[in-house]
Design a protein around this motif. Structure first.
Motif, PDB file in Angstrom:
ATOM      1  N   TYR A  58       0.895  -1.300   0.058  1.00 49.72           N
ATOM      2  CA  TYR A  58       0.019  -0.070   0.004  1.00 49.72           C
ATOM      3  C   TYR A  58       0.803   1.206  -0.061  1.00 49.72           C
ATOM      4  O   TYR A  58       0.300   2.367  -0.475  1.00 49.72           O
ATOM      5  N   GLY A  59       1.900   1.179   0.627  1.00 47.65           N
ATOM      6  CA  GLY A  59       3.080   2.554   0.580  1.00 47.65           C
ATOM      7  C   GLY A  59       2.516   3.067   1.767  1.00 47.65           C
ATOM      8  O   GLY A  59       1.824   2.507   2.747  1.00 47.65           O
ATOM      9  N   GLU A  60       2.362   4.398   1.934  1.00 44.62           N
ATOM     10  CA  GLU A  60       2.207   5.160   2.894  1.00 44.62           C
ATOM     11  C   GLU A  60       0.635   5.567   3.368  1.00 44.62           C
ATOM     12  O   GLU A  60       0.129   6.195   4.242  1.00 44.62           O
ATOM     13  N   VAL A  61      -0.245   5.028   2.465  1.00 51.63           N
ATOM     14  CA  VAL A  61      -1.437   5.404   2.570  1.00 51.63           C
ATOM     15  C   VAL A  61      -2.378   4.113   2.395  1.00 51.63           C
ATOM     16  O   VAL A  61      -2.153   3.306   1.138  1.00 51.63           O
ATOM     17  N   ILE A  62      -2.756   3.426   3.640  1.00 49.03           N
ATOM     18  CA  ILE A  62      -3.363   2.355   3.658  1.00 49.03           C
ATOM     19  C   ILE A  62      -4.866   2.279   3.432  1.00 49.03           C
ATOM     20  O   ILE A  62      -5.791   2.036   4.204  1.00 49.03           O
ATOM     21  N   GLN A  63      -5.117   2.588   2.201  1.00 46.72           N
ATOM     22  CA  GLN A  63      -6.642   2.494   1.754  1.00 46.72           C
ATOM     23  C   GLN A  63      -6.861   1.807   0.745  1.00 46.72           C
ATOM     24  O   GLN A  63      -6.235   1.918  -0.387  1.00 46.72           O
ATOM     25  N   ALA A  64      -7.745   0.845   0.869  1.00 46.08           N
ATOM     26  CA  ALA A  64      -7.938  -0.033  -0.447  1.00 46.08           C
ATOM     27  C   ALA A  64      -8.822   0.674  -1.446  1.00 46.08           C
ATOM     28  O   ALA A  64      -8.473   0.347  -2.874  1.00 46.08           O
ATOM     29  N   PHE A  65      -9.537   1.491  -1.351  1.00 53.91           N
ATOM     30  CA  PHE A  65     -10.517   2.243  -2.312  1.00 53.91           C
ATOM     31  C   PHE A  65      -9.812   3.494  -2.542  1.00 53.91           C
ATOM     32  O   PHE A  65      -9.871   4.382  -1.953  1.00 53.91           O
ATOM     33  N   ARG A  66      -8.798   3.485  -3.687  1.00 43.70           N
ATOM     34  CA  ARG A  66      -7.991   4.527  -3.949  1.00 43.70           C
ATOM     35  C   ARG A  66      -7.822   4.942  -5.248  1.00 43.70           C
ATOM     36  O   ARG A  66      -8.407   4.090  -6.183  1.00 43.70           O
ATOM     37  N   THR A  67      -6.992   6.006  -5.564  1.00 51.64           N
ATOM     38  CA  THR A  67      -6.565   6.161  -7.145  1.00 51.64           C
ATOM     39  C   THR A  67      -5.471   5.622  -7.327  1.00 51.64           C
ATOM     40  O   THR A  67      -4.417   5.376  -6.312  1.00 51.64           O
ATOM     41  N   THR A  68      -4.936   5.481  -8.524  1.00 48.39           N
ATOM     42  CA  THR A  68      -3.563   4.734  -8.944  1.00 48.39           C
ATOM     43  C   THR A  68      -2.394   5.827  -8.639  1.00 48.39           C
ATOM     44  O   THR A  68      -1.589   5.496  -7.956  1.00 48.39           O
ATOM     45  N   ASP A  69      -2.710   7.123  -8.701  1.00 46.23           N
ATOM     46  CA  ASP A  69      -1.693   8.026  -8.132  1.00 46.23           C
ATOM     47  C   ASP A  69      -2.511   8.352  -6.984  1.00 46.23           C
ATOM     48  O   ASP A  69      -3.435   9.249  -6.870  1.00 46.23           O
ATOM     49  N   VAL A  70      -1.944   8.147  -5.614  1.00 43.87           N
ATOM     50  CA  VAL A  70      -2.490   8.258  -4.372  1.00 43.87           C
ATOM     51  C   VAL A  70      -2.704   9.645  -4.130  1.00 43.87           C
ATOM     52  O   VAL A  70      -3.536  10.016  -3.347  1.00 43.87           O
ATOM     53  N   THR A  71      -2.034  10.674  -4.733  1.00 40.07           N
ATOM     54  CA  THR A  71      -2.152  12.008  -4.241  1.00 40.07           C
ATOM     55  C   THR A  71      -3.496  12.566  -4.925  1.00 40.07           C
ATOM     56  O   THR A  71      -4.131  13.387  -4.128  1.00 40.07           O
ATOM     57  N   LYS A  72      -3.974  11.751  -5.824  1.00 43.37           N
ATOM     58  CA  LYS A  72      -5.573  12.331  -6.335  1.00 43.37           C
ATOM     59  C   LYS A  72      -6.435  11.986  -5.226  1.00 43.37           C
ATOM     60  O   LYS A  72      -7.396  12.657  -5.048  1.00 43.37           O
TER      61      LYS A  72
END
Ligand SMILES: C[S@@+](CC[C@H](N)C(=O)[O-])C[C@H]1O[C@@H](n2cnc3c(N)ncnc32)[C@H](O)[C@@H]1O
Length: 319
Positions: A58-72
Motif C-alpha cells: 500500500y505504501g504510506e496510504v493504507i486505503q483499499a479504495f483509492r486512485t492509482t496516483d494516491v495524491t489524487k
C-alpha cells in the motif's frame, strides 16, 4: 381478573420478544453472527505484525479504495473533508501518517494522529521528522474509542476516519468519543466499507460469509450503513452528506492492491471466484456537531438543535 393477568403476561412476553429482535437488528454484523469483534489491542497487534507488508503493497496510504496516483485520492479527501489552512484536525486511525503528512503540507492544517499500532507510531514519527513537520503533525498510540483521554473537549475543527472506523468494536462508542473532542460546528468525516445489500436472496449468505472472512482476517467489524447513520443521528450529529466516493473512473485503482496484499500475506485469499459475491460498498459520510448559536448561521437546524439542547441540558438562551 384472570383474563386481565393473562393478557398482561402475554403482552410482557411479546414486548420482550420484540425488544430482543430490535436489539438484534441494532447490533453489528459481527455480534449478530456470534463473531466477537477484535479489541483495539488485537487490531494493534495485527498492524504491528503486518506493518512491513502493508508498506510494501500500500505504501504510506493504507486505503483499499483509492486512485492509482494516491495524491489524487488525498486531494479529493482534502476537498471532501473541507480542510482549510490553520485548522486543528484529528486523524483517527492514522496508519503511518501518509495522509496526515500530505494534509499538513498541502492544506496547511495541524494534525493530531492516533493509531493503536506501536510499529506505526514509530514509522510515522520517522516520516514526520523527515518531512520537517514535527511542529505540525503529532502522532501517538491511542484508541479512538477513548479520545477524551488524550485531548480536551471541544478541541478539533475536524475528525476524520479513513478506512479505520470499521475496526471499531462499538461504532456508537467511537461516534460518541468523537463528539466529545469536536468543537461545535466541527466536522466528522468517515470513509469506509459497509455491508452490501443483497439483491438476490441467495446472495445474503454469501455476503455474510465474505464479511465474516474479512472481519476475521483484517480484525475488522464491517458496519451496517443504516446503523451508523442511526448512531450519528442519535448522538446529535447533523448529517450533511452520505454518498458514493466519486473518484474519477480513469484514476480509480480497481482494488488490485487488496489482491496484491492478499497474495503476499495469504490473508483472506478468495476461495472460489465463481461463487464470489463482492460483499461491501464504499461510502463517505460527512456530518457536523451543531452549534447552539443562531448567529453562526445554523438556524435552519433550529428544531434539531432544540431537541438536542434539551437532551444535553443546554439552556435555550444559548440559542
Ligand atoms: C486501514 S488502516 C488506515 C490508515 C490510514 N487512515 C491511512 O489512510 O493510511 C487502519 C488504521 O486504523 C487504526 N485503528 C484501528 N482501530 C483503532 C482504534 N481503536 N484507535 C485508533 N486507531 C485505530 C489502525 O491502527 C490503522 O492505523
Amino acid at each position: 381478573m384472570l383474563i386481565v393477568y393473562s393478557l398482561l403476561g402475554l403482552s410482557i412476553l411479546l414486548n420482550g420478544f420484540f425488544w430482543r429482535q430490535w436489539r438484534k437488528k441494532d447490533q453489528s454484523f459481527a455480534i449478530r453472527n456470534n463473531q466477537t469483534p477484535s479489541r483495539p489491542e488485537q487490531v494493534g497487534d495485527f498492524y504491528d505484525k503486518y506493518n512491513d507488508k502493508f508498506l510494501k503493497t500500500y505504501g504510506e496510504v493504507i486505503q483499499a479504495f483509492r486512485t492509482t496516483d494516491v495524491t489524487k485520492l488525498l486531494d479529493y479527501q482534502i476537498e471532501a473533508i473541507g480542510l482549510e489552512k490553520g485548522q486543528r484536525v484529528l486523524d483517527a486511525g492514522c496508519g503511518v501518517c501518509g495522509p496526515a503528512i500530505y494534509f499538513a503540507q498541502q492544506a496547511e492544517v495541524e494534525v493530531e494522529a492516533v493509531t493503536v499500532s506501536e510499529e506505526q507510531v514509530q514509522q510515522a514519527q520517522q516520516r514526520i521528522q523527515a518531512a520537517g513537520l514535527a511542529e505540525k503533525v503529532r502522532v501517538q498510540k491511542g484508541d479512538y474509542h477513548q479520545l477524551k483521554n488524550y485531548f480536551p473537549a471541544d478541541h478539533f475543527d475536524a475528525v476524520y476516519f479513513l478506512e479505520s472506523f470499521g475496526h471499531s468494536y462499538d461504532h456508537a462508542l467511537a461516534i460518541a468519543s468523537t463528539w466529545e473532542v469536536l468543537k461545535p460546528g466541527g466536522v466528522l468525516y468517515l470513509k469506509d466499507l459497509f455491508r452490501k445489500i443483497a439483491v438476490l436472496p441467495e446472495h445474503e449468505a454469501k455476503i455474510d460469509h465474505e464479511i465474516g472472512r474479512i472481519n476475521t482476517a483484517y480484525r475488522y467489524n464491517i458496519a451496517d450503513l443504516y446503523q451508523v447513520l442511526h448512531a450519528l443521528r442519535k448522538q446529535g450529529f447533523i448529517i450533511s452528506q452520505m454518498k458514493t466516493i466519486d473518484l474519477k473512473l480513469e484514476d480509480f485503482e480497481n482494488l488490485t492492491i487488496s489482491n496484491d496484499f492478499q497474495e503476499l500475506t495469504g490473508i483472506a485469499v478468495i476461495e472460489n471466484w465463481e461463487e464470489y459475491v463482492f460483499p461491501v460498498d464504499f461510502f463517505e459520510i460527512k456530518c457536523f456537531k451543531p452549534w447552539y448559536d443562531i448567529g453562526l448561521g445554523n438556524s435552519r437546524y433550529f428544531l434539531q438543535n432544540l431537541y438536542h439542547m434539551k437532551i444535553w441540558g443546554r439552556e435555550q438562551g444559548e440559542l
